[in-house]
Scaffold this active site. Structure first.
Site, mmCIF file in Angstrom:
data_model
loop_
_atom_site.group_PDB
_atom_site.id
_atom_site.type_symbol
_atom_site.label_atom_id
_atom_site.label_comp_id
_atom_site.label_asym_id
_atom_site.label_seq_id
_atom_site.Cartn_x
_atom_site.Cartn_y
_atom_site.Cartn_z
ATOM 1 N N GLN A 160 0.836 -1.207 0.000
ATOM 2 C CA GLN A 160 0.000 0.000 0.000
ATOM 3 C C GLN A 160 0.870 1.257 0.000
ATOM 4 O O GLN A 160 1.719 1.417 0.875
ATOM 5 C CB GLN A 160 -0.893 0.000 1.247
ATOM 6 C CG GLN A 160 -1.662 1.300 1.472
ATOM 7 C CD GLN A 160 -2.479 1.239 2.740
ATOM 8 O OE1 GLN A 160 -3.607 0.759 2.740
ATOM 9 N NE2 GLN A 160 -1.911 1.718 3.843
ATOM 10 N N GLY A 161 0.650 2.144 -0.953
ATOM 11 C CA GLY A 161 1.401 3.392 -1.038
ATOM 12 C C GLY A 161 0.535 4.582 -0.688
ATOM 13 O O GLY A 161 0.028 5.270 -1.591
ATOM 14 N N GLU A 220 -10.268 -2.688 5.694
ATOM 15 C CA GLU A 220 -9.176 -3.019 6.599
ATOM 16 C C GLU A 220 -9.665 -3.050 8.039
ATOM 17 O O GLU A 220 -9.350 -3.959 8.802
ATOM 18 C CB GLU A 220 -8.052 -1.993 6.459
ATOM 19 C CG GLU A 220 -6.895 -2.240 7.411
ATOM 20 C CD GLU A 220 -5.872 -1.117 7.407
ATOM 21 O OE1 GLU A 220 -4.755 -1.355 7.893
ATOM 22 O OE2 GLU A 220 -6.186 -0.019 6.940
ATOM 23 N N GLU A 264 -4.724 9.386 17.847
ATOM 24 C CA GLU A 264 -5.153 10.789 17.884
ATOM 25 C C GLU A 264 -6.162 11.090 16.775
ATOM 26 O O GLU A 264 -7.162 11.775 17.002
ATOM 27 C CB GLU A 264 -3.928 11.706 17.741
ATOM 28 C CG GLU A 264 -2.993 11.711 18.946
ATOM 29 C CD GLU A 264 -2.127 10.457 19.030
ATOM 30 O OE1 GLU A 264 -1.539 10.218 20.096
ATOM 31 O OE2 GLU A 264 -2.054 9.726 18.022
ATOM 32 N N SER A 318 4.687 -0.917 4.193
ATOM 33 C CA SER A 318 4.873 -2.263 4.747
ATOM 34 C C SER A 318 5.062 -3.285 3.632
ATOM 35 O O SER A 318 4.350 -3.263 2.629
ATOM 36 C CB SER A 318 3.668 -2.650 5.612
ATOM 37 O OG SER A 318 3.493 -1.737 6.666
ATOM 38 N N SER A 322 1.048 6.675 2.861
ATOM 39 C CA SER A 322 1.786 7.646 3.674
ATOM 40 C C SER A 322 2.964 8.237 2.909
ATOM 41 O O SER A 322 3.617 7.560 2.112
ATOM 42 C CB SER A 322 2.299 6.991 4.957
ATOM 43 O OG SER A 322 1.228 6.600 5.782
#
Length: 408
Positions: free
Chosen positions: A130-131, A248, A387, A165, A133
């Site tokens: 997964q791209g 997810e 957060e 990841s 961040s």
């Protein structure tokens, strides 16, 4: 409350148990008992092919794409039995390929995309990462800067992703890129599928404190992917990405408690082995963990019901993510406290993967629990920080004013 499973789910349970009995040696203690990491990795790869051969991957997908058209409750039963037997569900990249991208393609993909990618995801021919961040757009995903320009029939991609990841294990990446140059925030983003094995892409592993390298930086410098690999319409990638993140967090709300309960049983055994199970404060903390895992289980059932009824999860996904990740920090801290100074000297291998709990059947070694403790800290960050989840709940549930954001 009646939480018994219907007859068809129990019939499926019997099928899974028959597969396990036929494929595992007698007295199998679990993959966590395999001392050498390389041997454990090899077993996980072979075991994935066993699951694929018996049609136990992507079981909720339609049969025409290699699935079995079963319900999410059947998926819960499958994870229950795999956890009980001490075997993993798939390999490192299956979280991204099967659970996230595959389910998203079923909602947003074209007929050609589904026919091309879904069978290859299940077979393991295509391994995904997964791209999302970026160095300046982690929790604030809408601030991403990676850009893609359509040149004839291909997107040309330039930018950088980080904390990617298992990118070093993958051969494809799904990513968000800004395809409308003057757009800002959520607008103008596209969801692209891109092969990793090509010029213009560099993958650099990030070494962690544990010594592992589960995460990576991925650099795009003129990388290319076909225009037909756009999921959803160009510029509407944010909606596609939100669907993916919902898969997810939603399905895992029902399956995570199974893994955490297996880990809790091991924690109870650890306390007994160390003679700490009668210490009042330790007993109180163990009781706290037990209560939280049970609450997590019923929260998962509620979310499973919402999914079955076609209800948008909304803030329930944030509740589940916040709940399990904060719980896991406390539970693994307790494990280290029970071990005392021994827990600070890692002996034995740690978890195979850097997410969720330790490997099924892992021994109560210091290396195992210390690895789980380090991963638990990361759990409050990946898949949406604590957060951010609290902000979502404050704004959508409590109706508090939205947080002031910088003008981007």
């Amino acid at each position: 409350m009646d939480v018994s499973y219907p007859a068809e789910a129990e019939a499926f349970r019997a099928e899974v148990r028959a597969v396990l009995a036929g494929e595992l040696p007698p007295g199998w203690p679990g993959i966590g008992s395999i001392a050498a990491r390389a041997d454990a990795e090899h077993f996980a790869a072979r075991w994935r092919q066993v699951l694929y051969r018996h049609g136990l991957l992507g079981i909720t997908w339609p049969p025409e794409y290699g699935g079995r058209g079963l319900s999410r409750l059947h998926q819960v039963v499958l994870v229950e039995e795999l956890a009980r037997a001490g075997v993993p569900f798939g390999e490192h990249t299956d979280l991204f390929g099967i659970k996230m991208l595959g389910s998203t393609l079923l909602r947003w993909g074209t007929a050609e995309q589904k026919a091309r990618f879904l069978p290859r995801i299940l077979s393991g021919a295509d391994r995904w990462c997964q791209g999302f961040s970026e160095p300046d757009a982690g929790s604030d995903l809408a601030a991403l800067a990676t850009r893609a320009v359509l040149v004839k029939d291909h997107w040309v991609i330039d930018g950088q992703k980080i904390w990617t990841s298992v990118a070093h294990r993958a051969n494809w990446i799904f990513l968000l890129a800004r395809t409308e140059p003057r757009s800002r925030g959520h607008a103008g983003l596209s969801f692209l599928l891109c092969p990793l094995d090509q010029p213009g892409i560099e993958i650099r592993p990030i070494r962690q404190l544990t010594g592992d390298s589960d995460f990576n930086e991925v650099f795009f410098a003129g990388a290319r992917t076909g225009a037909e690999n756009t999921v959803g319409a160009p510029g509407e990638g944010w909606q596609v990405a939100m669907t993916l993140l919902g898969h997810e967090r939603g399905e895992e709300a029902a399956t995570n408690p199974i893994l955490f309960r297996a880990e809790l049983d091991r924690l109870l055994t650890l306390a007994a082995e160390r003679g700490r199970d009668h210490a009042p404060l330790i007993r109180q903390r163990l009781a706290w963990c037990y209560a939280r895992v049970e609450i997590m289980r019923y929260l998962g059932y509620r979310i499973l019901t919402q999914l079955h009824n076609g209800t948008d999860l909304g803030p329930a996904a944030s509740v589940a993510k916040l709940y399990w990740s904060e719980y896991h920090v406390v539970a693994t801290e307790l494990a280290l406290d029970i071990q005392g100074l021994d827990g600070l000297v890692p002996e034995g291998r740690g978890p195979l993967r850097a997410v969720r709990t330790d490997d099924p059947g892992a021994p109560n070694s210091s290396g195992s629990w210390l690895g789980a403790f380090c991963n638990a800290r990361a759990g409050t960050i990946y898949a949406g920080t604590s957060e951010v989840q609290r902000n979502i709940l404050a704004e959508t549930v409590l109706g508090l004013p939205k947080e002031r954001r910088a003008d981007i």
